[in-house]
Design a protein around this motif. Structure first.
Motif, PDB file in Angstrom:
ATOM      1  N   LEU A 169       4.880  59.910 -52.275  1.00 33.89           N
ATOM      2  CA  LEU A 169       4.354  59.283 -53.492  1.00 33.89           C
ATOM      3  C   LEU A 169       5.332  59.464 -54.655  1.00 33.89           C
ATOM      4  N   GLN A 170       5.966  60.647 -54.734  1.00 34.14           N
ATOM      5  CA  GLN A 170       6.985  60.892 -55.759  1.00 34.14           C
ATOM      6  C   GLN A 170       8.204  60.000 -55.520  1.00 34.14           C
ATOM      7  N   ASP A 173       2.925  64.207 -50.762  1.00 38.62           N
ATOM      8  CA  ASP A 173       3.278  64.152 -52.190  1.00 38.62           C
ATOM      9  C   ASP A 173       4.706  63.669 -52.408  1.00 38.62           C
ATOM     10  N   GLN A 174       5.639  64.142 -51.554  1.00 38.19           N
ATOM     11  CA  GLN A 174       7.040  63.727 -51.725  1.00 38.19           C
ATOM     12  C   GLN A 174       7.195  62.224 -51.565  1.00 38.19           C
TER      13      GLN A 174
END
Length: 126
Positions: free
Chosen positions: A11-12, A8-9
């Protein structure tokens, strides 16, 4: 498709990078890079975003140094890694380096008013 889901990090990070929020990019990637410091791909992306951050604030010497490191770290991951066209990112780094002024520093106002190449990271599926 990817055999392993992307963190997720990461993609963020791509979202923040594309929004020009380079300082926030650093924090997002550093978290996952700290888990595996041998990952030069993440380190290269970190250094690219730090280089862009330095350039925004007129620290041209710092930007030049970070861009050089980013290119060195990312080059071994060509052509595509974690869904990103690394060869294209390296070409962008070369464009950034060519666009830097000769001096080691410029004023914040100059940095803000100077046109600088932008790049949008995108996940490609190969």
């Amino acid at each position: 498709m990817h055999s392993v889901p992307l963190p997720d990090q990461y993609l963020q990070f791509i979202e923040k990078f594309n929004a020009g929020e380079y300082y926030e990019c650093h924090d997002l990637l550093e978290e996952i890079w700290m888990e595996d410091k041998s990952d030069k791909f993440l380190q290269g992306l970190l250094q690219l975003s730090v280089g862009l951050y330095h350039r925004e604030y007129g620290n041209i010497k710092g930007a030049r140094w970070m861009f050089g490191n980013a290119r060195k770290y990312l080059s071994r991951y060509q052509p595509v890694h974690w869904g990103i066209d690394v060869s294209e990112v390296i070409a962008y780094i070369a464009t950034c380096e060519a666009a830097l002024p000769e001096s080691d520093t410029i004023s914040y106002a100059e940095a803000k008013n100077e046109a600088f190449p932008l790049y949008r990271l995108q996940i490609i599926h190969r």
